[in-house]
Design a protein around this motif. Structure first.
Motif, PDB file in Angstrom:
ATOM      1  N   ASP A 188     -11.563   9.231  -7.332  1.00  0.00           N
ATOM      2  CA  ASP A 188     -10.384   8.536  -7.843  1.00  0.00           C
ATOM      3  C   ASP A 188      -9.557   9.457  -8.730  1.00  0.00           C
ATOM      4  O   ASP A 188      -8.320   9.429  -8.694  1.00  0.00           O
ATOM      5  CB  ASP A 188     -10.816   7.295  -8.624  1.00  0.00           C
ATOM      6  N   SER A 193      -8.611  -0.466  -1.170  1.00  0.00           N
ATOM      7  CA  SER A 193      -8.762   0.956  -1.455  1.00  0.00           C
ATOM      8  C   SER A 193     -10.234   1.319  -1.265  1.00  0.00           C
ATOM      9  O   SER A 193     -11.094   0.440  -1.157  1.00  0.00           O
ATOM     10  CB  SER A 193      -8.323   1.257  -2.884  1.00  0.00           C
ATOM     11  N   GLU A 250       1.588   4.370  -2.642  1.00  0.00           N
ATOM     12  CA  GLU A 250       1.305   5.742  -2.243  1.00  0.00           C
ATOM     13  C   GLU A 250       2.536   6.624  -2.429  1.00  0.00           C
ATOM     14  O   GLU A 250       2.424   7.789  -2.833  1.00  0.00           O
ATOM     15  CB  GLU A 250       0.845   5.782  -0.785  1.00  0.00           C
ATOM     16  N   GLN A 277      -4.739   8.302  -0.483  1.00  0.00           N
ATOM     17  CA  GLN A 277      -5.438   7.158   0.091  1.00  0.00           C
ATOM     18  C   GLN A 277      -4.785   6.767   1.402  1.00  0.00           C
ATOM     19  O   GLN A 277      -3.568   6.657   1.491  1.00  0.00           O
ATOM     20  CB  GLN A 277      -5.424   5.970  -0.871  1.00  0.00           C
ATOM     21  N   ARG A 301       0.829  -1.216   0.000  1.00  0.00           N
ATOM     22  CA  ARG A 301       0.000   0.000   0.000  1.00  0.00           C
ATOM     23  C   ARG A 301       0.856   1.255   0.000  1.00  0.00           C
ATOM     24  O   ARG A 301       0.654   2.177  -0.793  1.00  0.00           O
ATOM     25  CB  ARG A 301      -0.925  -0.006   1.220  1.00  0.00           C
TER      26      ARG A 301
END
Length: 759
Positions: free
Chosen positions: A696, A592, A78, A706, A74
């Motif tokens: 998004d 997500s 990011e 996120q 994740r």
């Protein structure tokens, strides 16, 4: 039992080899229940197997490893999305925090009584944050700095670097946005558990002992909380939060703006056993190394082939540091957040010239430059065409309005977490209930009218079917709207207050497990019995009222009561059996916001169809048997049974699909999202019709980021700026649809402007 020891070379040695002296001799006596491992020095992993050779699994250890994979995946994505490594990370440096904001070194070093250790060297930079943390015996680190100084970037890099060197015995570092924690109502460990389940739904699975995997990891200290944003806790709760943090011995990392943390320390105490560092400002050398490499080289004029658009600005800062414009620019560009915004506006857009920042009349103060960067950031990124396969174009003015509404929505909720299931929470309660009742009733009425109309069309004729379908559909819509409106008002709103329905944390599978049915059946049966009875009784009695109580009040009540019992029993049965079709989401899947929404949509639709099938068949059988004994007396046994089954299946289809659809729209997180976020908010102009596509897209453009299953604005400063602009705009408009401001965004209980120093 059989123990296998693996050496560093990967070779195995069994027990007989150990007995021959190859490894340390171990002896034991007495009674043992469960596995026993005896060894000398172990330099590799140990695998424990039963007599059949099957590996004995540790669910908590497996969950920790899978969580580590998900966390790493994740935050690597990011980091790429935020362009942190492009062309290289902005320098983040620190110095020891002031002594009055940190604990005694004896406590930090866990020294015994009478021992007074000296201070550890703390100064460093971004690539050394893990080494710094590993030197702290207490495992507690405080990171303070001004707004935009790089605290969030430091936590991200800390997690990734720690995961890279982590062993299976180490806790898994997980970033938690602390702004949503209410220390007055929620114990820290319980809040951590809830956040883990939200962001990693697979951890909602049941662990040995009956708790969730998330709870077992937290209780076993297998999680290293990286608590980002102490300053973003709601106003008035900082002291309580600090006291609750001091009440636990959990190793942790805590970040905060200096002013808010210092205010909490003055009221309570320092963070127990925590060493403290304070992030420092960027220097002119940092800017000269970074900014030119973020933009294209200017056309060569024969004198300097490597000149860039930033050269005039950097030359002014270096050659005339005391000029009015240099003083203002220096105060702004020493903050990493502002440098990142300036890079987006000027370096990433060749049409924009950073020399405009040298206009002393327009940018005479640091505040004017900051407002300029914040104002132009959104407009700039939405002029850019994304090369991601999506070609949607957004109106820039509408984008500012929609983002402003979202920022104001978060300010009213007092949080930084933008969750899709909470988007309707800041509309008026009366509006929420009315819209949910209207849409749910309309859905029930359409299903009821179509089924009744088609049945009567085939049995009697088109005109009769059309007329009866319209009348029955209208009556069912009013009755269903009343029933599901009351369910939403008293079952959802009253039960959760201002809180939204939580999304489902499971996925559906065709082949389920009987263990989940055994675990959840009785609870679901009782819940379905109560809810189904209420909906069935209210809905049917409302239908009788709208038809004029042709059979009388007493008979109407009796029929409604019977139908309520049938609804309740079959609803509970279907609801309980659905547990066998549910399975936890894979822990390794980094969920997500859009993934969680898709999973919830699939789950609700699957449950609706399965529930409708079970309910429809059940009602068909019950009413079919009723028809056999009652209508058979008039039409004959065969005709009565056929007529009863036909009517029963038709009614079951109406009740199963119509009632299930009404329940889905009024009492599930996905249904509420559809009603409020996909219908009501776009209809009133607060959000676009394609909400999730807009969110998004904002993430792809760097406006949002996120954080697990939720979005957040790129920075709290950007959110506050957009919320203030939106509220000012709506206050200037009469009869605005914007909800009234109920609370201020999370700020310091003792706010004050941090004066910037020159380079």
């Amino acid at each position: 039992m059989r123990a296998i020891r693996e050496s560093e070379t990967g070779e195995h040695a069994d027990v007989q080899e150990a007995q021959r002296g190859h490894f340390a001799h171990n002896q034991m006596s007495g009674t043992v229940y469960g596995p026993v491992i005896q060894a000398g020095t172990i330099s590799g992993p140990v695998t424990v197997m039963d007599c059949s050779g099957a590996v004995l699994r540790d669910p908590a250890a497996e969950a920790a490893e899978q969580l580590a994979q998900a966390v790493g995946a994740r935050w690597r994505r990011e980091e790429e999305q935020r362009q942190i490594q492009d062309p290289f990370p902005l320098p983040v440096r620190w110095q020891p925090a002031p002594e009055d904001l940190t604990d005694h070194w004896a406590n930090i070093c866990r020294a015994p009584a009478g021992v007074t250790p000296g201070p550890l060297p703390l100064a460093g930079q971004l690539d050394g944050v893990v080494d710094l943390y590993r030197r702290l015996p207490s495992g507690r680190l405080l990171v303070i700095g001004r707004a935009g100084s790089g605290k969030t970037i430091l936590t991200l890099r800390f997690v990734l670097d720690l995961l890279r060197t982590r062993t299976t015995a180490d806790a898994v570092p997980v970033i938690f946005s602390l702004g949503s924690w209410n220390p007055e109502t929620t114990v820290l460990r319980d809040w951590l558990t809830g956040q883990l389940v939200r962001d990693y739904p697979g951890l909602a699975a049941t662990a040995p002992g009956g708790s969730t995997l998330a709870a077992s990891l937290v209780e076993a200290d297998r999680i290293l909380p990286v608590l980002d944003g102490f300053d973003e806790i709601a106003e008035g709760l900082h002291r309580d939060a600090l006291e609750k943090l001091n009440a636990t011995t959990l190793p942790l990392v805590l970040t905060s703006r200096r002013a808010e943390y210092a205010y909490a320390v003055a009221q309570a105490d320092v963070l127990t056993s925590a060493a403290g560092i304070e992030l420092t400002d960027l220097t002119l050398t940092d800017l000269e190394s970074y900014l030119p490499r973020t933009t294209r080289k200017a056309a060569s004029n024969g004198t300097r082939a490597t000149a860039t658009a930033w050269d005039p600005v950097l030359n002014e800062l270096r050659d005339h540091p005391q000029s009015r414009v240099s003083v203002s620019l220096a105060a702004v560009l020493k903050i990493p957040l502002m440098v990142a915004l300036a890079r987006t506006i000027y370096s990433d857009n060749p049409d924009h010239d950073p020399s405009a920042l040298l206009n002393a009349d327009q940018f005479s103060t640091p505040e004017a430059i900051e407002d300029h960067l914040l104002d132009n950031f959104v407009a700039t990124v939405y002029r850019r065409h994304l090369n991601n396969g999506h070609h949607r174009r957004w109106n820039p003015e509408r984008v500012q309005h929609w983002l402003g509404y979202l920022a104001e929505h978060l300010s009213q909720l007092g949080t930084r977490d933008l969750a899709w299931w909470q988007l309707g929470n800041t509309t008026r309660r009366s509006s929420r209930v009315l819209v949910v009742a209207l849409v749910s009733g309309l859905a029930v009425g359409i299903v009821f009218g179509l089924v009744v109309g088609c049945v009567n069309w085939l049995a009697v004729g088109f005109m009769f079917g059309l007329t009866d379908g319209l009348v029955s559909g209208l009556a069912a819509a009013l009755a269903g709207g009343l029933a599901f409106g009351l369910l939403h008002r008293f079952g959802v709103e009253l039960g959760s207050g201002e809180a939204a329905l939580e999304p489902s944390r499971v996925r559906m599978r065709i082949i389920g497990g009987m263990r989940r049915v055994r675990e959840k059946f009785m609870f679901r049966l009782m819940a379905g019995l109560g809810g189904g009875f209420g909906i069935g009784f209210v809905g049917w009695f409302g239908y009788e009222l709208l038809n004029g109580l042709k059979s009388g009040l007493v008979n109407g009540l009796m029929v409604s009561l019977v139908n309520g019992l049938v609804y309740g029993l079959l609803s509970g049965l279907a609801f309980g059996l659905l547990a066998g079709l549910e399975a936890p989401i894979d822990i390794r899947t980094a969920v997500s916001p859009s993934d969680l929404l898709d999973t919830n949509r699939t789950t609700v639709i699957f449950e609706l169809l399965a529930w409708g099938l079970v309910f429809g068949l059940g009602v068909g059988i019950v009413i079919g048997l009723w028809g056999e004994f009652v209508q058979g007396l008039v039409l004959g046994l065969h005709s009565g049974l056929v007529s009863g089954l036909a009517n029963g299946l038709a009614f079951g289809l109406v009740g199963g699909l119509g009632g299930g659809l009404g329940y889905a729209l009024s009492a599930t997180a996905w249904g509420r999202w559809v009603v409020l976020s996909r219908m009501w908010l776009p209809l009133t102009g607060r959000l676009p019709w394609a909400v999730i596509a807009f969110l998004d897209d904002a993430y792809q453009r760097g406006v949002l980021r996120q954080a697990g299953a939720v979005y957040q604005f790129r920075h709290a400063r950007l959110q506050d700026h957009l919320a203030h602009a939106f509220q000012a705009h709506m206050d200037a408009r009469p009869n605005s649809l914007a909800p009234p401001r109920r609370s201020n965004p999370p700020t310091s209980p003792n706010p004050h402007h941090e004066q910037a120093k020159l380079f």
